[in-house]
Design a protein around this motif. Structure first.
Motif, PDB file in Angstrom:
ATOM      1  N   ARG A  21       1.167  -1.060  -0.037  1.00 56.34           N
ATOM      2  CA  ARG A  21      -0.103   0.010   0.007  1.00 56.34           C
ATOM      3  C   ARG A  21       0.800   1.191  -0.066  1.00 56.34           C
ATOM      4  N   ALA A  22       0.511   2.254  -0.836  1.00 55.47           N
ATOM      5  CA  ALA A  22       1.581   3.297  -1.110  1.00 55.47           C
ATOM      6  C   ALA A  22       0.837   4.547  -1.469  1.00 55.47           C
ATOM      7  N   HIS A  23       1.594   5.519  -1.251  1.00 53.06           N
ATOM      8  CA  HIS A  23       1.220   6.904  -1.680  1.00 53.06           C
ATOM      9  C   HIS A  23       2.157   7.614  -2.194  1.00 53.06           C
ATOM     10  N   PHE A  24       1.810   8.482  -3.423  1.00 53.00           N
ATOM     11  CA  PHE A  24       2.978   9.170  -4.026  1.00 53.00           C
ATOM     12  C   PHE A  24       2.280  10.565  -4.376  1.00 53.00           C
ATOM     13  N   GLU A  25       3.181  11.622  -4.567  1.00 52.11           N
ATOM     14  CA  GLU A  25       2.993  12.800  -5.155  1.00 52.11           C
ATOM     15  C   GLU A  25       3.910  13.021  -6.267  1.00 52.11           C
ATOM     16  N   GLY A  81      -1.805  13.887  -5.015  1.00 55.62           N
ATOM     17  CA  GLY A  81      -1.158  12.467  -5.523  1.00 55.62           C
ATOM     18  C   GLY A  81      -2.184  11.303  -5.531  1.00 55.62           C
ATOM     19  N   PHE A  82      -1.769  10.241  -5.366  1.00 53.92           N
ATOM     20  CA  PHE A  82      -2.619   9.010  -5.341  1.00 53.92           C
ATOM     21  C   PHE A  82      -2.275   8.058  -4.178  1.00 53.92           C
ATOM     22  N   THR A  83      -3.059   7.383  -3.708  1.00 55.38           N
ATOM     23  CA  THR A  83      -2.798   6.201  -2.927  1.00 55.38           C
ATOM     24  C   THR A  83      -3.657   4.648  -3.504  1.00 55.38           C
TER      25      THR A  83
END
Length: 277
Positions: A21-25, A81-83
């Motif tokens: 599970r990850a989050h990036f901008e 960003g997105f998750t």
């Protein structure tokens, strides 16, 4: 990783399935590939990536599938960003389990996804449940039930086909160069030397290789090494040993490329994989 980007990755020791599970901008991943089947869904934001030579924009409630060896990247084009949550399914495990459901083809066949981006709310529920179950100290029956529901949900999106061999339509020089890189991936192979082994000049080789595989020979070699590094790190080998074995200049060289492709340091990835203890 920046202060706004994060990755939470674990590996199940019994099945080899990785849950992430990850989050990036902004920028997330450079182009790379995996040896696993990737099944995930976007939780928040716009998850933009290129795969199968097409740009995809996944938004909340959409599933995405990536097959072993398919080159893909990652980018967040919008503010915030997105998750996402995703399962990395080991090919041998997936094929074995599908055969338990009598989902088979020819003896030499392998499963493949019909589409990269789909909408299937029920399957998202199954992916999320499998994700959670693999991370909790649940009973074997509960885990098996969650994985069976996942497999049943995947079946409509999978086709069984002949194991992919080298596409005869690809330029012979590109196929030859790929074979050389796979056979000698730990060596410091120069472009001129590679071209001579393929019987062409290096400019023609680069054009043919990029047309066939979407990456220049050097970029392809780096991704090949990273894929092998991921396997060895998951098996418990040290980053220093892996860097030395696979032709990286040193451990920091491996680390820079590894973070660009996977968002984690080699040591962090090794520690998060249960097989590494």
């Amino acid at each position: 990783m920046t202060s706004t980007n994060w990755i939470d990755l674990q590996q199940d020791g019994d099945t080899g399935i990785e849950t992430i599970r990850a989050h990036f901008e902004g920028h997330a991943y450079d182009p790379h590939w995996h040896d696993s089947y990737l099944v995930g869904f976007t939780e928040q934001g716009v998850q933009q990536f290129h795969c199968r030579r097409t740009r995809h924009d996944s938004t909340p409630g959409r599933l995405f599938f990536v097959e072993p060896g398919e080159i893909h990247d990652g980018h967040a084009p919008t503010e915030g960003g997105f998750t996402y949550a995703m399962l990395y399914l080991d090919p041998a495990w997936l094929q074995h389990e599908l055969r338990q459901f009598a989902v088979t083809g020819k003896a030499s066949g392998e499963p493949g996804f019909a589409s990269t981006l789909v909408e299937d709310p029920q399957l998202i529920t199954h992916v999320a449940r499998a994700f959670t179950t693999l991370r909790l100290p649940t009973s074997r029956l509960e885990r098996d039930d969650a994985l069976d529901a996942l497999l049943q949900g995947l079946i409509p999106h999978l086709g069984w086909r002949e194991r992919q061999r080298e596409d005869p339509r690809l330029p012979a020089v590109a196929r030859r160069a790929k074979d050389v890189l796979h056979a000698h991936c730990e060596q410091d192979i120069g472009l001129q030397s590679l071209a001579e082994q393929c019987g062409v000049d290096r400019f023609r080789l680069t054009r043919a290789f990029k047309s066939a595989f979407g990456l220049a020979p050097h970029a392809y070699l780096v991704q090949l090494r990273l894929s092998l590094a991921r396997q060895r790190l998951a098996g418990g080998e040290s980053p220093a040993a892996v860097a030395s074995q696979l032709g990286f200049a040193d451990q920091s060289h491996l680390g820079r490329w590894f973070r660009r492709a996977y968002g984690l340091t080699p040591a962090d990835y090794r520690q998060r994989c249960s097989r590494a203890g």
